[in-house]
Enzyme design. Sequence first.
Site, PDB file in Angstrom:
ATOM      1  N   ASP A 187      56.570  38.369  32.463  1.00  0.00           N
ATOM      2  CA  ASP A 187      55.719  38.795  30.843  1.00  0.00           C
ATOM      3  C   ASP A 187      56.724  39.940  30.681  1.00  0.00           C
ATOM      4  O   ASP A 187      56.346  39.559  28.965  1.00  0.00           O
ATOM      5  CB  ASP A 187      54.550  39.094  30.680  1.00  0.00           C
ATOM      6  CG  ASP A 187      53.989  37.197  31.153  1.00  0.00           C
ATOM      7  OD1 ASP A 187      52.677  37.347  31.751  1.00  0.00           O
ATOM      8  OD2 ASP A 187      55.177  36.416  30.390  1.00  0.00           O
TER       9      ASP A 187
ATOM     10  N   HIS B  89      48.898  42.755  37.900  1.00  0.00           N
ATOM     11  CA  HIS B  89      49.177  41.663  38.998  1.00  0.00           C
ATOM     12  C   HIS B  89      48.113  41.583  39.473  1.00  0.00           C
ATOM     13  O   HIS B  89      47.706  42.341  40.328  1.00  0.00           O
ATOM     14  CB  HIS B  89      49.834  41.003  39.463  1.00  0.00           C
ATOM     15  CG  HIS B  89      50.842  39.342  39.160  1.00  0.00           C
ATOM     16  ND1 HIS B  89      49.830  38.936  40.274  1.00  0.00           N
ATOM     17  CD2 HIS B  89      50.851  38.814  38.054  1.00  0.00           C
ATOM     18  CE1 HIS B  89      50.506  37.212  39.960  1.00  0.00           C
ATOM     19  NE2 HIS B  89      50.825  37.480  39.295  1.00  0.00           N
TER      20      HIS B  89
HETATM   21  C1  SDX Z   1      50.854  35.823  33.786  1.00  0.00           C
HETATM   22  O1  SDX Z   1      47.760  34.896  38.471  1.00  0.00           O
HETATM   23  C2  SDX Z   1      48.927  35.283  37.963  1.00  0.00           C
HETATM   24  O2  SDX Z   1      49.880  34.370  38.408  1.00  0.00           O
HETATM   25  C3  SDX Z   1      49.440  34.973  36.607  1.00  0.00           C
HETATM   26  C4  SDX Z   1      51.124  35.015  36.223  1.00  0.00           C
HETATM   27  C5  SDX Z   1      51.762  33.559  36.775  1.00  0.00           C
HETATM   28  O3  SDX Z   1      52.998  32.699  36.897  1.00  0.00           O
HETATM   29  O4  SDX Z   1      50.810  32.137  36.766  1.00  0.00           O
HETATM   30  O5  SDX Z   1      51.346  35.546  37.098  1.00  0.00           O
HETATM   31  C6  SDX Z   1      51.229  35.442  35.311  1.00  0.00           C
HETATM   32  O6  SDX Z   1      49.214  36.183  33.655  1.00  0.00           O
HETATM   33  C7  SDX Z   1      50.860  37.352  34.732  1.00  0.00           C
HETATM   34  C8  SDX Z   1      50.040  38.553  33.878  1.00  0.00           C
HETATM   35  C9  SDX Z   1      50.005  38.744  32.251  1.00  0.00           C
HETATM   36  N1  SDX Z   1      49.165  39.686  31.982  1.00  0.00           N
HETATM   37  C10 SDX Z   1      49.068  40.347  31.504  1.00  0.00           C
HETATM   38  O7  SDX Z   1      50.786  41.401  31.578  1.00  0.00           O
HETATM   39  C11 SDX Z   1      48.076  41.409  30.788  1.00  0.00           C
HETATM   40  C12 SDX Z   1      47.926  42.843  30.768  1.00  0.00           C
HETATM   41  N2  SDX Z   1      47.782  42.780  32.352  1.00  0.00           N
HETATM   42  C13 SDX Z   1      46.028  43.781  33.259  1.00  0.00           C
HETATM   43  O8  SDX Z   1      45.054  42.655  32.110  1.00  0.00           O
HETATM   44  C14 SDX Z   1      45.721  42.773  34.507  1.00  0.00           C
HETATM   45  O9  SDX Z   1      46.912  43.322  34.993  1.00  0.00           O
HETATM   46  C15 SDX Z   1      46.019  41.308  34.861  1.00  0.00           C
HETATM   47  C16 SDX Z   1      45.192  40.114  33.828  1.00  0.00           C
HETATM   48  C17 SDX Z   1      47.077  41.038  34.597  1.00  0.00           C
HETATM   49  C18 SDX Z   1      45.313  41.417  36.427  1.00  0.00           C
HETATM   50  O10 SDX Z   1      43.963  41.992  36.922  1.00  0.00           O
HETATM   51  P1  SDX Z   1      43.113  41.967  37.485  1.00  0.00           P
HETATM   52  O11 SDX Z   1      44.113  41.255  38.616  1.00  0.00           O
HETATM   53  O12 SDX Z   1      41.843  41.770  37.700  1.00  0.00           O
HETATM   54  O13 SDX Z   1      42.810  43.871  37.568  1.00  0.00           O
HETATM   55  P2  SDX Z   1      42.007  44.451  37.347  1.00  0.00           P
HETATM   56  O14 SDX Z   1      41.821  44.050  35.588  1.00  0.00           O
HETATM   57  O15 SDX Z   1      40.601  45.268  38.028  1.00  0.00           O
HETATM   58  O16 SDX Z   1      42.229  45.784  37.409  1.00  0.00           O
HETATM   59  C19 SDX Z   1      42.448  46.786  38.460  1.00  0.00           C
HETATM   60  C20 SDX Z   1      42.705  48.538  38.164  1.00  0.00           C
HETATM   61  C21 SDX Z   1      41.048  48.350  36.271  1.00  0.00           C
HETATM   62  O17 SDX Z   1      41.305  49.827  36.523  1.00  0.00           O
HETATM   63  P3  SDX Z   1      40.294  51.035  36.945  1.00  0.00           P
HETATM   64  O18 SDX Z   1      38.719  50.126  37.003  1.00  0.00           O
HETATM   65  O19 SDX Z   1      40.632  50.498  38.821  1.00  0.00           O
HETATM   66  O20 SDX Z   1      40.022  52.159  37.159  1.00  0.00           O
HETATM   67  O21 SDX Z   1      43.706  48.647  36.578  1.00  0.00           O
HETATM   68  C22 SDX Z   1      43.953  48.865  35.326  1.00  0.00           C
HETATM   69  C23 SDX Z   1      42.775  48.262  35.290  1.00  0.00           C
HETATM   70  O22 SDX Z   1      41.712  48.613  33.730  1.00  0.00           O
HETATM   71  N3  SDX Z   1      44.818  47.745  34.699  1.00  0.00           N
HETATM   72  C24 SDX Z   1      45.639  47.950  33.189  1.00  0.00           C
HETATM   73  C25 SDX Z   1      46.320  47.106  33.215  1.00  0.00           C
HETATM   74  N4  SDX Z   1      46.231  46.117  34.131  1.00  0.00           N
HETATM   75  C26 SDX Z   1      44.891  46.562  34.997  1.00  0.00           C
HETATM   76  N5  SDX Z   1      45.384  49.580  32.841  1.00  0.00           N
HETATM   77  C27 SDX Z   1      46.136  49.411  32.050  1.00  0.00           C
HETATM   78  N6  SDX Z   1      47.309  48.170  31.621  1.00  0.00           N
HETATM   79  C28 SDX Z   1      47.288  47.282  32.589  1.00  0.00           C
HETATM   80  N7  SDX Z   1      47.634  46.724  31.961  1.00  0.00           N
END
Ligand code: SDX
Length: 433
Positions: free
Chosen positions: A367, A310
Amino acid sequence: MSETDQNNTASLKIDGKTYELSLLEGTEGDKSIDIRNLLRDTGYTVFDTGYKNSASCSSTITYLDGGQGILRYRGYAIEDLAEKCLFIEVAYLLLHNKLPNREELEAFRVMLEQQALIHEDMIHFFDNFPPNASPMSILSSMVTSLHNFYPEMSGDPLENIDLTATRLISKIRTIAAFSFKKSIGQPLVYPRNDLSYCGNFLNMMFDTPVRPYIVLPEVVAALNKLLILHADHEQNCSTSAVRLVGSAGGNLYASISAGINALWGPLHGGANEAVIEMLEAIHADNNDYKKYIAKAKDKNDPFRLSGFGHRVYKTYDPRGEIIKAACDGILDVLNVKDPLLEIARNLEDIVLTDDYFVSRHLYPNIDFYSGIIYRALGIPTNMFTVMFALGRLPGWIAQWREMREDQDTKICRPRQIYVGAPARKFVPLCERL
Ligand code: SDX
């Protein structure tokens, strides 16, 4: 929002010149550097892809503490609201900044009842979507079209906001249920005013001429809780889309439709559908958790663990905790055994002991478990994000209204850093190689 004392500023030194920037502080101590005049005073913009470091507005609606896992709507803890309120109470709270008394709640309930039908001419729209049309595309199309049937937003939008808000909150159920009935070739079930907000939706979804649907109190309670947990979440992607479209003077229907389209993405609200698809893939792969964990860590693989991580929460999403705790009770009442629940729990256990995820603060979000309950209620996977939109709608409307009432609101128009070609001399077609 208050400026901290005049002596406490941020000093920015650029090209030998020092600029003093005011510091802002919110109710709970959230801090921000006021850069509203930065470009004018320094000629510099700030570069912040995804707005990870930017506050787009001040707001009185929802407070998040991502480190502590705190979520409050209008100052009330999500744990209290989810356990002790009806969804329409929380919708009223978000819209009016107060929990309704009995009279206010009854008046709101009656308004929602009166608005449950959609114009009969709108029903023909459903005939022209293909049977496999995405319920999210239908929802955003129908919400935009509401403007044609209820043009009162063309005047002063804030003048009719209560009517338009209840119209949207009531009709979104009918649109969602009708799109489901159309997709499975069953006759439409019209709203019934003797049922509660959630009971009415469930009945429109599952009642049929040959088998009346029994509206179970436990199912209604589960849906109330889920909708409350989704009702608002400060400046997330879809809420920011609602505010951005509204900042151009767009009407509320157009702004909400933009929010629906932003929510659709699998990184945002679409994650609840993606979680089930992921759990089903693991189940079909003989519960090969290791394979999917490895894929999630592989930088060359676009796969991410849906339902984890998140932008704000760096600990367990408090909404996810409430939903996870509710799963067993609801599945027991409905006598549903879902193998995906055990797979979800096992996956969570593995992830929360794996340093790759722990070091990146990747915990289950809202989710991860919500789809387990939607499935138990009989809601099809392709409607999970529609359910998210049903819950989020009061929050979107409250945020839109706040944006329109805020004297500080400007049309949202970010800048960029241009990295394209320098000026080039034009070449006529006849001279091009
Ligand atoms: C919602 O914003 C809100 O409030 C949203 C929400 C709401 O109520 O409106 O809460 C609802 O959208 C919840 C999130 C639902 N999405 C998912 O579950 C999709 C999976 N999650 C990711 O794609 C990710 O965690 C996000 C999109 C939710 C957040 O992404 P960020 O904040 O941009 O973080 P990032 O992509 O920069 O990740 C940081 C690191 C990275 O690795 P490094 O580059 O540091 O090596 O964490 C890793 C990412 O690769 N990472 C994950 C991951 N999420 C982040 N690795 C594996 N699986 C994941 N799910």
